[in-house]
Design a protein around this motif. Structure first.
Motif, PDB file in Angstrom:
ATOM      1  N   THR A  40       0.931  -1.268   0.184  1.00 42.33           N
ATOM      2  CA  THR A  40       0.028   0.026  -0.067  1.00 42.33           C
ATOM      3  C   THR A  40       0.999   1.223  -0.053  1.00 42.33           C
ATOM      4  O   THR A  40       1.653   1.356   1.057  1.00 42.33           O
ATOM      5  CB  THR A  40      -0.916   0.035   1.297  1.00 42.33           C
ATOM      6  N   THR A  42       0.927   5.083   0.688  1.00 41.03           N
ATOM      7  CA  THR A  42       0.107   5.775   1.545  1.00 41.03           C
ATOM      8  C   THR A  42       0.846   7.275   1.514  1.00 41.03           C
ATOM      9  O   THR A  42       1.905   7.495   1.228  1.00 41.03           O
ATOM     10  CB  THR A  42       0.128   5.631   3.117  1.00 41.03           C
ATOM     11  N   ASN A 119      -7.078   4.676  -4.581  1.00 41.80           N
ATOM     12  CA  ASN A 119      -8.106   5.397  -3.817  1.00 41.80           C
ATOM     13  C   ASN A 119      -8.794   4.782  -2.806  1.00 41.80           C
ATOM     14  O   ASN A 119     -10.402   4.827  -3.000  1.00 41.80           O
ATOM     15  CB  ASN A 119      -8.976   6.418  -4.714  1.00 41.80           C
ATOM     16  N   CYS A 120      -8.243   3.922  -1.958  1.00 46.69           N
ATOM     17  CA  CYS A 120      -9.140   2.950  -1.171  1.00 46.69           C
ATOM     18  C   CYS A 120      -9.586   3.923   0.231  1.00 46.69           C
ATOM     19  O   CYS A 120     -10.261   3.199   0.910  1.00 46.69           O
ATOM     20  CB  CYS A 120      -8.186   2.033  -0.579  1.00 46.69           C
ATOM     21  N   GLU A 121      -9.212   5.095   0.410  1.00 48.39           N
ATOM     22  CA  GLU A 121      -9.202   5.814   1.884  1.00 48.39           C
ATOM     23  C   GLU A 121     -10.813   5.768   2.409  1.00 48.39           C
ATOM     24  O   GLU A 121     -11.072   5.673   3.500  1.00 48.39           O
ATOM     25  CB  GLU A 121      -8.485   6.865   2.098  1.00 48.39           C
ATOM     26  N   HIS A 122     -11.603   5.942   1.315  1.00 48.58           N
ATOM     27  CA  HIS A 122     -13.097   6.192   1.630  1.00 48.58           C
ATOM     28  C   HIS A 122     -13.880   4.918   1.665  1.00 48.58           C
ATOM     29  O   HIS A 122     -14.930   4.935   1.962  1.00 48.58           O
ATOM     30  CB  HIS A 122     -13.491   7.103   0.826  1.00 48.58           C
ATOM     31  N   LEU A 124     -12.177   1.702   3.177  1.00 46.13           N
ATOM     32  CA  LEU A 124     -11.326   0.975   3.773  1.00 46.13           C
ATOM     33  C   LEU A 124     -11.683  -0.385   4.132  1.00 46.13           C
ATOM     34  O   LEU A 124     -10.887  -1.345   3.663  1.00 46.13           O
ATOM     35  CB  LEU A 124     -10.833   1.564   4.907  1.00 46.13           C
ATOM     36  N   SER A 147      -3.772   4.690  -0.888  1.00 45.82           N
ATOM     37  CA  SER A 147      -4.720   5.363   0.114  1.00 45.82           C
ATOM     38  C   SER A 147      -3.925   6.205   1.070  1.00 45.82           C
ATOM     39  O   SER A 147      -2.773   6.192   1.164  1.00 45.82           O
ATOM     40  CB  SER A 147      -5.066   3.952   1.032  1.00 45.82           C
ATOM     41  N   ARG A 148      -4.952   6.930   1.677  1.00 43.91           N
ATOM     42  CA  ARG A 148      -4.328   7.884   2.670  1.00 43.91           C
ATOM     43  C   ARG A 148      -4.329   7.225   3.912  1.00 43.91           C
ATOM     44  O   ARG A 148      -3.596   7.780   5.003  1.00 43.91           O
ATOM     45  CB  ARG A 148      -5.419   9.052   2.727  1.00 43.91           C
ATOM     46  N   HIS A 149      -4.812   6.044   3.976  1.00 45.11           N
ATOM     47  CA  HIS A 149      -4.680   5.350   5.446  1.00 45.11           C
ATOM     48  C   HIS A 149      -4.496   3.886   4.845  1.00 45.11           C
ATOM     49  O   HIS A 149      -4.769   3.279   3.845  1.00 45.11           O
ATOM     50  CB  HIS A 149      -5.860   5.306   6.030  1.00 45.11           C
ATOM     51  N   ARG A 150      -3.707   3.163   5.938  1.00 47.29           N
ATOM     52  CA  ARG A 150      -3.373   1.900   5.571  1.00 47.29           C
ATOM     53  C   ARG A 150      -4.760   0.962   5.613  1.00 47.29           C
ATOM     54  O   ARG A 150      -5.703   1.369   6.163  1.00 47.29           O
ATOM     55  CB  ARG A 150      -2.259   1.229   6.722  1.00 47.29           C
TER      56      ARG A 150
END
Length: 786
Positions: A40, A42, A119-122, A124, A147-150
């Motif tokens: 991922t 990030t 673009n997974c962050e929304h 997750l 993603s902005r988050h793991r």
């Protein structure tokens, strides 16, 4: 930054601007992918995760025999659509009623590919579920996520994508051209100010500006665009002022977030009022869109419209506002997909789209009004496509609707989640019957139709249509009973409402279910009645044409070739009178089948090839699989055993993208088994497996080209061409022998008294050592060694 949209050949985002090299990050990303199955990337918005992931994926593509595929999630909001979006990106068309994730894992079980999930962050939880299922249910699939988050899985390896390094403005800048942040600014500035380049006189100012922007690529690009109207010193001075003003009141925000917000805020304030308004309205569009869609969404509502009524006029200057936003790098311009027509398309980068949504939501009711206008535009467009579907423009309609997939989803989701709008969602899902059925999207169609039917229990014409469309999309044996029940419910409701067109449509579906349930006598009698009745007022000509097709099909299955031919000739006349392609392709296939029933192979082959050509035009994957099976049967009849085996291998590869269980009726499948038996006996087991393996190694486009006698792309290296010695361990040799016997992983595990995971690992290592992509090639290799 720069435009991205999935493209056909390599399935990675198309770049519309140059990429400033990140050699170290690319090397690190490739190294991680070599040792981990889930990586991922990030980092904050605007840092360049998508661009870097695309470049890393492109560099490792040759290591994945089944390719690299790109799943764009920025336009999705419903977690349930994540596995469907992945299947769509992979070109899989499962028709079963299994849970989507289970079906996806089963179809990918023997594939070796890289899936880029962007673009997974929304989403997750849904993305983590997708990744976990693929990691644990397959051995050859690797995932590169951004993603902005793991995602939070134990198997996950993280790589933080950092902003571009910026040199000290007061230090040594003699190698400024090799500094990525400075090079990015210079490249984008030169695009708006031809001739701009880094010089000893401006290097320090550019470095100072990039440092002020924290090296964030998106912020640097937005600033560089202003070089069209400002000098470098002016730009730096104004940005400095702007930064201090916009960040002073936000001590809780992270510095990089404040920097990006300041850059975007400043770009927004430098837009005209019309451009600012367009930016806000266009933010409700989740993917790419054309000018017509922009015009439908971008108009200031009248007071009545703000309250929910659709009033107001479109302004004449939307094109001017769109052009201004493209000039300012707020909108990305994209070329339409092949065959899509309709001119250029546009897209808001995800960070800028969320900024526009924030602006829109500051105005009470504005977002709902914009989404309602968008939904109504999608409904009008879908209805217009349905009205002309039985005509010459089907290829363009297919390409346009695929390009608008995110817009279709957004319109349906808005309708089915907004109070008072569910009826519109039911109408839209039903209107798109031809898209769900003809364009290879049955599972997603069932998803939306089920939601719409649950939300609209009232007895309406829209419900009658949704019921028969849902029945039409039943593609697996276990789903046929449900499909027949819904079609009969649709017919009863339509008759009660006095709607003969919807009743006729439901009648077509009832006959299809009977045909594919192998109730051939009932299907023949049913279609003899509907064909004798003729088209009723309001009945779609496609479905009337398909009544003829299915009657001819029933005749052919029952051995009544002359009757089948007569009905086909009648249907061909209808299609030719309207310039129609999709129904005609089915007519031609049944006509070829009728010739095959007579063993008139020389007349059957050109008809089947013509059917295949037309199915390729509209990307009818199920039709392609059916026609490849028929061409294999014809090749068998002509005594071309090797061609038969190659076509069977290619057809099975196509079917594996649709459903592991063979799709269709016993009447369809028995003839296929017969020609396999004949070819194997004529060639011998070894030669048959080699020919079958060659077909199985071809992709969809290449197997169609082979079947049509065109020159396909060179197939992957075959076992007999390998010159370097291959050394398998004793256990791997045992496993390869069992694969050649046709055993699955669980059967191999049982035979050798090992765990299934161990068996899967052996098969994966064998594929890697031999450089193969599927089990058929292992079988061919084992046979050749014998």
């Amino acid at each position: 930054m720069g435009g991205s949209a999935p493209r056909g050949g390599c399935h990675l985002p198309v770049e519309t601007t140059s990429f400033v090299d990140r050699r170290d990050e690319q090397a690190a990303g490739r190294e991680l992918l070599a040792k981990a199955r889930l990586v991922t990337f990030t980092g904050p918005g605007g840092v360049g995760k998508t661009r870097l992931a695309a470049h890393v994926a492109a560099r490792v593509e040759r290591a994945f025999p089944d390719g690299v595929r790109y799943v764009a999630l920025a336009g999705l909001h419903d977690p349930a659509l994540v596995p469907l979006a992945a299947a769509d990106a992979l070109g899989l068309h499962d028709h079963s009623d299994r849970p989507p994730l289970d079906a996806l894992v089963e179809q990918l079980r023997d594939r070796r590919l890289l899936l880029v999930v962007d673009n997974c962050e929304h989403l997750l939880a849904a993305c983590a579920g997708l990744a976990a299922a693929l990691l644990r249910g397959t051995t050859g699939v690797r995932i590169l996520a951004t993603s902005r988050h793991r995602l939070g899985l134990t198997e996950e390896h993280l790589m933080e994508v950092r902003p571009l390094p910026v040199p000290d403005p007061d230090g040594d800048l003699s190698a400024a051209e090799s500094q990525p942040a400075l090079a990015l600014f210079a490249d984008r500035a030169a695009a708006v100010l031809p001739g701009f380049r880094l010089t000893p006189a401006n290097r320090a100012a550019v470095a100072r500006l990039c440092r002020r922007l924290d090296g964030l690529p998106l912020a640097i690009e937005l600033a560089a665009v202003r070089m069209r109207v400002l000098g470098l010193d002016q730009l730096l001075a104004r940005l400095d002022d702007r930064y201090r003003l916009l960040t002073a009141g936000s001590p809780a925000a992270l510095p990089r977030h404040r920097t990006l917000r300041a850059a975007v805020d400043w770009s927004h304030e430098l837009c005209t009022a019309r451009e600012q308004s367009a930016w806000a309205w266009l933010s409700v569009l989740p993917g790419s869109f054309d000018l017509e869609t922009a015009e439908a969404v971008c108009h200031e509502p009248s007071p009545r419209e703000e309250g929910g009524a659709e009033q107001g006029n479109r302004p004449p200057d939307v094109l001017e506002a769109v052009a201004g936003l493209v000039d300012k790098s707020v909108l990305v311009r994209e070329e339409p997909p092949d065959g899509g027509g309709g001119g250029a398309r546009y897209r808001l980068l995800d960070t800028l789209r969320h900024y526009g949504l924030d602006r829109l939501r500051a105005r009470p009711g504005a977002e709902a009004a914009a989404r309602r206008r968008h939904r109504d535009h999608v409904q009008r467009h879908a209805a217009a496509c349905e009205a002309v579907w039985f005509g010459p423009g089907q290829r363009e309609i297919v390409a346009r609707l695929r390009a608008d997939q995110d817009n279709l989803r957004a319109a349906l989701d808005f309708s089915l989640t907004t109070p008072g709008e569910a009826g519109a969602g039911l109408r839209l899902a039903g209107t798109l019957w031809f898209h769900w059925h003809a364009c290879g999207a049955p599972r997603e169609g069932r998803y939306w139709l089920d939601r719409a039917l649950d939300a609209n229990p009232e007895p309406t014409a829209g419900r009658a249509r949704a019921l028969w469309v849902s029945g039409l999309l039943a593609g697996s044996p276990e789903d046929l009973t449900r499909g027949l029940r819904r079609a009969r419910e649709a017919r009863a409701l339509a008759e009660r409402l006095g709607d003969p067109a919807e009743a006729a449509h439901a009648d077509y579906v009832i006959g299809v279910v009977q045909l594919f349930a192998d109730d051939l006598g009932a299907a023949r009698a049913h279609y003899e009645t509907t064909v004798a009745r003729g088209p009723v007022p309001g009945q779609h000509l496609s479905l009337h044409g398909l009544d003829l097709v299915e009657l001819a099909c029933a005749y052919a299955f029952l051995g009544q070739a002359d009757r089948a031919t007569a009905v086909c000739e009648r249907a061909l006349g209808l299609c030719e009178a309207h310039g129609e392609e999709w129904v005609r392709s089915y007519v031609l296939r049944i006509l070829a089948l009728a010739h095959a029933v007579r063993a008139d192979w020389r007349r059957a082959e050109p008809r089947a090839r013509e059917a295949l050509r037309r199915k390729r035009e509209v990307h009818d994957v199920i039709g392609i699989g059916l026609t490849l099976d028929l061409l294999a049967r014809i090749a068998d009849g002509l005594g071309a055993a090797e061609r038969t085996a190659v076509l069977l291998g290619g057809a099975d590869r196509v079917w594996s993208d649709i459903d592991r269980d063979r799709w269709g009726s016993a009447a369809l499948n028995s003839a296929r088994r017969d020609c396999e038996t004949h070819a194997r006996a004529a060639l011998g087991p070894g030669a048959y497996e080699r020919a079958y393996g060659r077909g199985g190694a071809l992709g969809l486009a290449d197997v169609v080209a082979y079947a049509l006698g065109e020159e396909p792309q060179p197939p992957p290296r075959q076992p007999e061409l390998r010159t370097a010695p291959v050394r398998l361990t004793r256990r791997e040799t045992e496993v390869a022998e069992l694969v050649a016997e046709g055993l699955g992983n669980q059967q191999i595990a049982d035979r050798l008294v090992i765990a299934r995971r161990t068996a899967e690992g052996h098969v994966e290592r064998i594929l890697g050592k031999l450089g193969f992509s599927n089990r058929s090639q292992i079988a061919a290799w084992v046979t050749a060694r014998r």
